[in-house]
Design an enzyme around this catalytic site. Structure first.
Site, PDB file in Angstrom:
ATOM      1  N   ARG A 133      50.572  22.121  38.867  1.00  0.00           N
ATOM      2  CA  ARG A 133      51.165  21.118  39.761  1.00  0.00           C
ATOM      3  C   ARG A 133      51.740  21.769  41.021  1.00  0.00           C
ATOM      4  O   ARG A 133      52.364  22.814  40.978  1.00  0.00           O
ATOM      5  CB  ARG A 133      52.277  20.362  39.031  1.00  0.00           C
ATOM      6  CG  ARG A 133      53.080  19.445  39.961  1.00  0.00           C
ATOM      7  CD  ARG A 133      53.828  18.373  39.228  1.00  0.00           C
ATOM      8  NE  ARG A 133      54.803  18.885  38.299  1.00  0.00           N
ATOM      9  CZ  ARG A 133      55.470  18.121  37.414  1.00  0.00           C
ATOM     10  NH1 ARG A 133      55.226  16.819  37.347  1.00  0.00           N
ATOM     11  NH2 ARG A 133      56.347  18.653  36.590  1.00  0.00           N
TER      12      ARG A 133
ATOM     13  N   ARG B 134      57.148  23.881  41.596  1.00  0.00           N
ATOM     14  CA  ARG B 134      58.502  23.671  41.087  1.00  0.00           C
ATOM     15  C   ARG B 134      58.926  24.855  40.231  1.00  0.00           C
ATOM     16  O   ARG B 134      58.144  25.364  39.444  1.00  0.00           O
ATOM     17  CB  ARG B 134      58.550  22.390  40.238  1.00  0.00           C
ATOM     18  CG  ARG B 134      58.839  21.144  41.034  1.00  0.00           C
ATOM     19  CD  ARG B 134      58.589  19.877  40.247  1.00  0.00           C
ATOM     20  NE  ARG B 134      59.269  19.797  38.957  1.00  0.00           N
ATOM     21  CZ  ARG B 134      59.253  18.702  38.180  1.00  0.00           C
ATOM     22  NH1 ARG B 134      58.608  17.616  38.585  1.00  0.00           N
ATOM     23  NH2 ARG B 134      59.875  18.697  37.035  1.00  0.00           N
TER      24      ARG B 134
ATOM     25  N   ARG C 136      65.699   8.848  29.262  1.00  0.00           N
ATOM     26  CA  ARG C 136      65.131   9.987  28.556  1.00  0.00           C
ATOM     27  C   ARG C 136      65.900  10.276  27.269  1.00  0.00           C
ATOM     28  O   ARG C 136      65.543  11.208  26.546  1.00  0.00           O
ATOM     29  CB  ARG C 136      65.228  11.217  29.448  1.00  0.00           C
ATOM     30  CG  ARG C 136      63.900  11.656  30.067  1.00  0.00           C
ATOM     31  CD  ARG C 136      64.206  12.803  31.017  1.00  0.00           C
ATOM     32  NE  ARG C 136      63.059  13.627  31.270  1.00  0.00           N
ATOM     33  CZ  ARG C 136      62.294  13.546  32.362  1.00  0.00           C
ATOM     34  NH1 ARG C 136      62.533  12.642  33.272  1.00  0.00           N
ATOM     35  NH2 ARG C 136      61.298  14.372  32.528  1.00  0.00           N
TER      36      ARG C 136
ATOM     37  N   ARG D  40      61.524  22.440  28.383  1.00  0.00           N
ATOM     38  CA  ARG D  40      61.417  21.007  28.688  1.00  0.00           C
ATOM     39  C   ARG D  40      60.712  20.255  27.563  1.00  0.00           C
ATOM     40  O   ARG D  40      61.088  19.131  27.226  1.00  0.00           O
ATOM     41  CB  ARG D  40      60.675  20.803  30.012  1.00  0.00           C
ATOM     42  CG  ARG D  40      61.537  21.176  31.213  1.00  0.00           C
ATOM     43  CD  ARG D  40      60.704  21.471  32.431  1.00  0.00           C
ATOM     44  NE  ARG D  40      59.992  20.319  32.924  1.00  0.00           N
ATOM     45  CZ  ARG D  40      58.885  20.391  33.670  1.00  0.00           C
ATOM     46  NH1 ARG D  40      58.382  21.574  33.998  1.00  0.00           N
ATOM     47  NH2 ARG D  40      58.319  19.294  34.090  1.00  0.00           N
TER      48      ARG D  40
END
Ligand code: ADP
Ligand code: ADP
Ligand code: ZN
Length: 212
Positions: free
Chosen positions: A127, A160, A87, A171
């Protein structure tokens, strides 16, 4: 040969990795999954990673690279799908070193999953994950048959902590700053392939399949 799968948070890396594993007989390594498992088990790694993960920041390179080294040390045979690792540029360089040093199957393609920001928001906020087996669902596009219960193992599903809108923003910033430059890194290596991540999971997988 091994494959690097990268892209912004929520692009569908985990979902597609699962399909790729079934199809291609490669071993899946997801640093995100590994950090979450360590956090759940409250291991020293998990305790160290938690502050970063919950706040949407990247875990420092030294910790992340050390983790991947350990995983490869335990099993270096066969081909790998590296999901969400590397990343950062130092991670990409470290991966190459690990591969040559440990004799791991080299990277054949770096597949980049391209999804526009607005769609990422929808995917991330909807999600849900299974607490027990880690299966990934989505309230709209991939709901469980029974609300809140995993189809696969009967475990409870949860959202999450870092899938809340404010942490998602952090993020996405980390992604733009540290991960997006990897496009150029892999272009220069001649490994870069862009995959359109829009459409249902079958359509996206059909675009990936030729590279397996
Ligand atoms: P990543 O690993 O890149 O963060 P995930 O695979 O966890 O992404 O996918 C993020 C969310 O979007 C999940 O809820 C998943 O069910 C959903 N999703 C994944 N691929 C698609 C797709 N092609 N269309 C609609 N929803 C998707
Ligand atoms: P995403 O859905 O954002 O792709 P992941 O499950 O891959 O999420 O990662 C979740 C979190 O774990 C990241 O926001 C970061 O804190 C940490 N993480 C995962 N992989 C890495 C990595 N290669 N380097 C640094 N931090 C990572
Ligand atoms: Zn489950």
């Amino acid at each position: 040969m091994s494959i690097v799968l990268f892209g912004p948070p929520g692009a569908g890396k985990g979902t597609q990795s699962e399909r790729m594993v079934k199809e291609g007989k490669k071993t899946h390594i997801s640093t995100g999954d590994l950090f979450r498992a360590a956090m759940k088990n409250k291991t020293p790694l998990g305790i160290e990673a938690k502050g970063y993960v919950d706040n949407g920041q990247l875990v420092p390179d030294s910790i992340t690279i050390g983790l991947v080294r350990e995983v490869l040390d335990a099993n270096k045979e066969g081909d790998f799908i590296f999901d969400g690792f590397p990343r950062t540029s130092p991670q990409a360089e470290a991966l190459e070193e690990l591969i040559s040093e440990m004799g791991v199957s080299p990277i054949q393609h770096a597949l980049f999953l391209e999804v526009p920001k607005q769609v990422l928001m929808e995917r991330l906020t909807g999600r849900r994950l299974c607490k027990d087996c880690g299966a990934v669902y989505h309230v709209k596009s991939a709901p469980t048959a029974k609300e809140g219960i995993c189809d696969r193992c009967g475990g409870e599903t949860y959202q999450r902590k870092d899938d809340s809108e404010d942490v998602i923003a952090t993020r996405l910033e980390a992604y733009a700053k540290s991960t997006e430059p990897l496009k150029e890194y892999y272009q220069q290596k001649g490994l870069y392939i862009e995959i359109d991540g829009l459409g249902d999971t079958d359509s996206v997988f059909s675009r990936i399949k030729p590279y397996l």
